[in-house]
Motif scaffolding. Structure first.
Motif, short mmCIF file in Angstrom:
data_model
loop_
_atom_site.label_atom_id
_atom_site.label_comp_id
_atom_site.label_asym_id
_atom_site.label_seq_id
_atom_site.Cartn_x
_atom_site.Cartn_y
_atom_site.Cartn_z
N PRO A 178 -38.97 31.38 -21.74
CA PRO A 178 -39.88 32.08 -22.67
C PRO A 178 -39.65 33.60 -22.73
O PRO A 178 -39.83 34.21 -23.77
CB PRO A 178 -41.27 31.76 -22.13
N GLU A 179 -39.23 34.20 -21.64
CA GLU A 179 -38.98 35.65 -21.65
C GLU A 179 -37.61 35.98 -22.20
O GLU A 179 -37.07 37.05 -21.99
CB GLU A 179 -39.19 36.25 -20.25
N ARG A 180 -37.01 35.02 -22.96
CA ARG A 180 -35.74 35.15 -23.66
C ARG A 180 -34.54 35.26 -22.71
O ARG A 180 -33.47 35.71 -23.10
CB ARG A 180 -35.72 36.32 -24.65
N LEU A 181 -34.72 34.87 -21.48
CA LEU A 181 -33.62 34.82 -20.53
C LEU A 181 -32.80 33.57 -20.83
O LEU A 181 -33.35 32.47 -20.93
CB LEU A 181 -34.16 34.78 -19.09
N ILE A 182 -31.50 33.74 -21.02
CA ILE A 182 -30.62 32.63 -21.36
C ILE A 182 -29.79 32.26 -20.13
O ILE A 182 -29.11 33.11 -19.55
CB ILE A 182 -29.69 33.01 -22.53
N LEU A 183 -29.87 30.99 -19.75
CA LEU A 183 -29.12 30.49 -18.61
C LEU A 183 -28.10 29.46 -19.10
O LEU A 183 -28.46 28.32 -19.40
CB LEU A 183 -30.06 29.83 -17.58
N PRO A 184 -26.82 29.86 -19.21
CA PRO A 184 -25.79 28.92 -19.69
C PRO A 184 -25.11 28.21 -18.51
O PRO A 184 -24.84 28.82 -17.48
CB PRO A 184 -24.80 29.84 -20.40
N PHE A 185 -24.85 26.91 -18.67
CA PHE A 185 -24.20 26.13 -17.63
C PHE A 185 -23.12 25.24 -18.25
O PHE A 185 -23.33 24.62 -19.29
CB PHE A 185 -25.21 25.24 -16.90
#
Length: 184
Positions: free
Chosen positions: A21-28
């Motif tokens: 929600p805080e626009r943090l993007i976690l790519p895996f």
């Protein structure tokens, strides 16, 4: 969460992108240990993303995938006809029950480009079983569009002069002008 799976003849990969929600993007990116069908790779990507979201104690999840088959099988609109997909479907259904709310959305392939790129990256990297790496993607532009270019002595071009007896000259002549050498 965006997910995508990709399978080729010799490898398979999964891409998952969690957007908090805080626009943090976690790519895996995940290399799948065995070759499988593209639909199995899609299911595995979804399952990996669900497991990660569950481990992170995320209560509500919006899921986006470009596989109409997988999304509709999970929603119950499509029947699971292939026996090899049945265990994936069962496990996915069980995982979905661990969330308070889940929204499943089919998106066109072009809207799922990042998850697709992550799945393909995994297959391209071909790391060993116990290896991993971090890939940072940054936004950058080297030359600003509105730059007034002025000649600078530090900018130069290297020129190689081809001597008459140089062995590469006949090759260059052929490539540039399609002239065959006189001596075969």
């Amino acid at each position: 969460m965006l997910f995508d799976g990709s399978a080729r003849q010799d490898s398979a990969g999964a891409g998952v992108m969690l957007i908090l929600p805080e626009r943090l993007i976690l790519p895996f990116s995940f290399i799948l240990g065995e070759t499988c069908s593209n639909n199995a790779a899609e299911y595995q990507a979804l399952i990996i993303g669900l497991e990660m979201a569950s481990d992170m104690k995320i209560p509500q999840l919006d899921i986006y995938g470009d596989s109409m088959l997988i999304i509709n099988q999970i929603l119950g609109s499509y029947e699971v006809k292939k026996e090899d997909l049945t265990p994936y479907h069962r496990y996915t259904t069980r995982l979905l029950k661990s969330f308070d709310k889940v929204f499943l959305n089919h998106v066109p392939r072009e809207e799922n480009r990042m998850a697709d790129a992550l799945a393909n990256l995994a297959m391209t990297m071909a790391l060993g079983e116990n290896e991993s790496t971090k890939v940072q993607v940054s936004h950058r532009w080297v030359i600003p569009g509105c730059l007034n270019l002025q000649l600078d002595e530090s900018l130069h071009t290297s020129v190689r002069v081809v001597k008459e007896e140089d062995w590469i000259k006949p090759l260059i002549e052929y490539l540039k002008h399609r002239r065959m050498p006189e001596e075969p």
